[in-house]
Write a protein that holds these residues in place. Sequence first.
Motif, PDB file in Angstrom:
ATOM      1  N   GLU A  79       0.415  -5.575 -13.422  1.00  0.00           N
ATOM      2  CA  GLU A  79      -0.177  -6.533 -12.494  1.00  0.00           C
ATOM      3  C   GLU A  79      -1.396  -7.203 -13.119  1.00  0.00           C
ATOM      4  O   GLU A  79      -1.669  -8.384 -12.883  1.00  0.00           O
ATOM      5  CB  GLU A  79      -0.574  -5.836 -11.190  1.00  0.00           C
ATOM      6  N   LYS A 134       4.726  -9.948  -2.444  1.00  0.00           N
ATOM      7  CA  LYS A 134       3.733  -9.092  -3.099  1.00  0.00           C
ATOM      8  C   LYS A 134       2.357  -9.387  -2.510  1.00  0.00           C
ATOM      9  O   LYS A 134       1.433  -8.589  -2.672  1.00  0.00           O
ATOM     10  CB  LYS A 134       3.724  -9.337  -4.613  1.00  0.00           C
ATOM     11  N   GLY A 137       1.551  -6.513  -0.649  1.00  0.00           N
ATOM     12  CA  GLY A 137       1.625  -5.225  -1.337  1.00  0.00           C
ATOM     13  C   GLY A 137       2.925  -4.497  -1.124  1.00  0.00           C
ATOM     14  O   GLY A 137       2.973  -3.260  -1.190  1.00  0.00           O
ATOM     15  N   HIS A 139       5.199  -4.030  -3.018  1.00  0.00           N
ATOM     16  CA  HIS A 139       5.562  -3.302  -4.228  1.00  0.00           C
ATOM     17  C   HIS A 139       4.730  -2.029  -4.400  1.00  0.00           C
ATOM     18  O   HIS A 139       4.974  -1.261  -5.335  1.00  0.00           O
ATOM     19  CB  HIS A 139       5.364  -4.208  -5.441  1.00  0.00           C
ATOM     20  N   ASN A 162      -3.890  -8.830  -7.786  1.00  0.00           N
ATOM     21  CA  ASN A 162      -2.723  -9.519  -7.241  1.00  0.00           C
ATOM     22  C   ASN A 162      -2.802 -10.981  -7.684  1.00  0.00           C
ATOM     23  O   ASN A 162      -3.659 -11.728  -7.227  1.00  0.00           O
ATOM     24  CB  ASN A 162      -2.711  -9.420  -5.712  1.00  0.00           C
ATOM     25  N   TYR A 164      -0.984 -13.436  -7.021  1.00  0.00           N
ATOM     26  CA  TYR A 164      -0.768 -14.428  -5.966  1.00  0.00           C
ATOM     27  C   TYR A 164      -2.085 -14.823  -5.303  1.00  0.00           C
ATOM     28  O   TYR A 164      -2.268 -15.972  -4.914  1.00  0.00           O
ATOM     29  CB  TYR A 164       0.207 -13.893  -4.913  1.00  0.00           C
ATOM     30  N   ASN A 189      10.794 -13.233   0.225  1.00  0.00           N
ATOM     31  CA  ASN A 189      10.927 -11.802  -0.069  1.00  0.00           C
ATOM     32  C   ASN A 189      12.380 -11.468  -0.379  1.00  0.00           C
ATOM     33  O   ASN A 189      13.295 -11.963   0.284  1.00  0.00           O
ATOM     34  CB  ASN A 189      10.473 -10.967   1.126  1.00  0.00           C
TER      35      ASN A 189
END
Length: 431
Positions: A79, A134, A137, A139, A162, A164, A189
């Motif tokens: 990440e 994501k 969260g 993931h 993150n 994004y 998603n």
Amino acid sequence: MIRVGPGILGREIVYELGRNPQEWSTVHALSRSKKNAYPSNVVHNFIDLTVSAQEMAKALKDVSADYIFFAAYLQQDSEEESTKVNGAPHNPPMTVQARTNRPAGDMLDNFLKALEITRAVSTLKRIILVTGCKQYGVHLGRVKNPMVESDPWLPSPPYPPNFYYRQQRILHAFAAAHPALEWVVTYPNDVVAVAAGNFMNLAASVGLYAAVQRELGQEGDGGELRFPGGAAFYERFDSFTDSRLHARFCVWAAGAPQAANQAFNVVNGDVETWSSLWPRLAARYGLTVPPDQFARPAPDASDVPLAENPPIALMAKSLGLQGRTPQALRVEATVDLTRWSQKPEVKAAWARLAEREGLEKDAFEKATWAFAGFVLGRNYDLVISMSKARAAGWTGYQDTWESFERAFDELEKEKILPKATGKFAGWSLQQ
């Protein structure tokens, strides 16, 4: 109009825009390669998003647009690296090593700077940025359900960075510097779709698994299709995004006044379980689901813990769940797909099948087995609300099984999957 980025979601946006040349007279599709035939109103422009803003500006010097759809993403091993590559600003451009063995820079930030250099920003009305769930969260472990766009962003630390969030901050700052410019962000998603050469595709993985299991079944396995994920997630809820539905949403959001400067979940509108989807997949390949599949020995099982502090823990106190949120969640597999895909007998079955049916022989090795294993093995629900989009006027809907069937049909045409041998005929109450 400019569409930036290759892949499943970007390709479908191009095709959706290409269906209406009266409204979208010229569509600039920007990517490093052209893998598909485009509609007549689409102009492909080569661009390398891993270079500096100055280099990108050279490629964009003759390109202008009213709307931009940015759907580019470069997968990294962590990440932290993904945040650096896809969103973190730096000057001069940072160089990192990507899985593609190409240098990668801060793609969105440099792309937007390139628009300033070429002055294309002066004509822009709205930028649509494609991200994903994501955002919440999904993931990392159990999330608050349903997920809504006003849910808080996960702080880093204790959570991993993150990218994004970083992309959205860059977009917000860019729009603030150009007051006439508006933005929209989408959160799809578990995307169901097909794109040439893109195998980060759940439909391809589960289709290949079923096809090879059918081939193995012809050697005496009883024609059964065991769910490779965990028993818990088999009955838990998931929300999927059909890539064509997402494309229609993006085009709608480009022009809807009420969508300006907003982020939206974009999922099909139904909520599914694999206990509903899996028997349909089995029937498509002339197989049955073992009636006691989770009671049988599972020599190829795996069980991997996720983060100790799942995303729901951030809101546990305000939700009245303090002390009740699980401190460890898992990715459970009845059949570890990565290990399964490397078995000699499995590889041999695929080789026979591919040779006999004239299939793309390297499709099996390219399939993202680890990704599929994660998606099927999570032991927590993913329920994603579409209320905000509905309130803004969006009415789109897509049945998830129909999404998978269409993807399987396309994969057959692309010679990734063999022809289906059966069809789901409805539920039986016979014991």
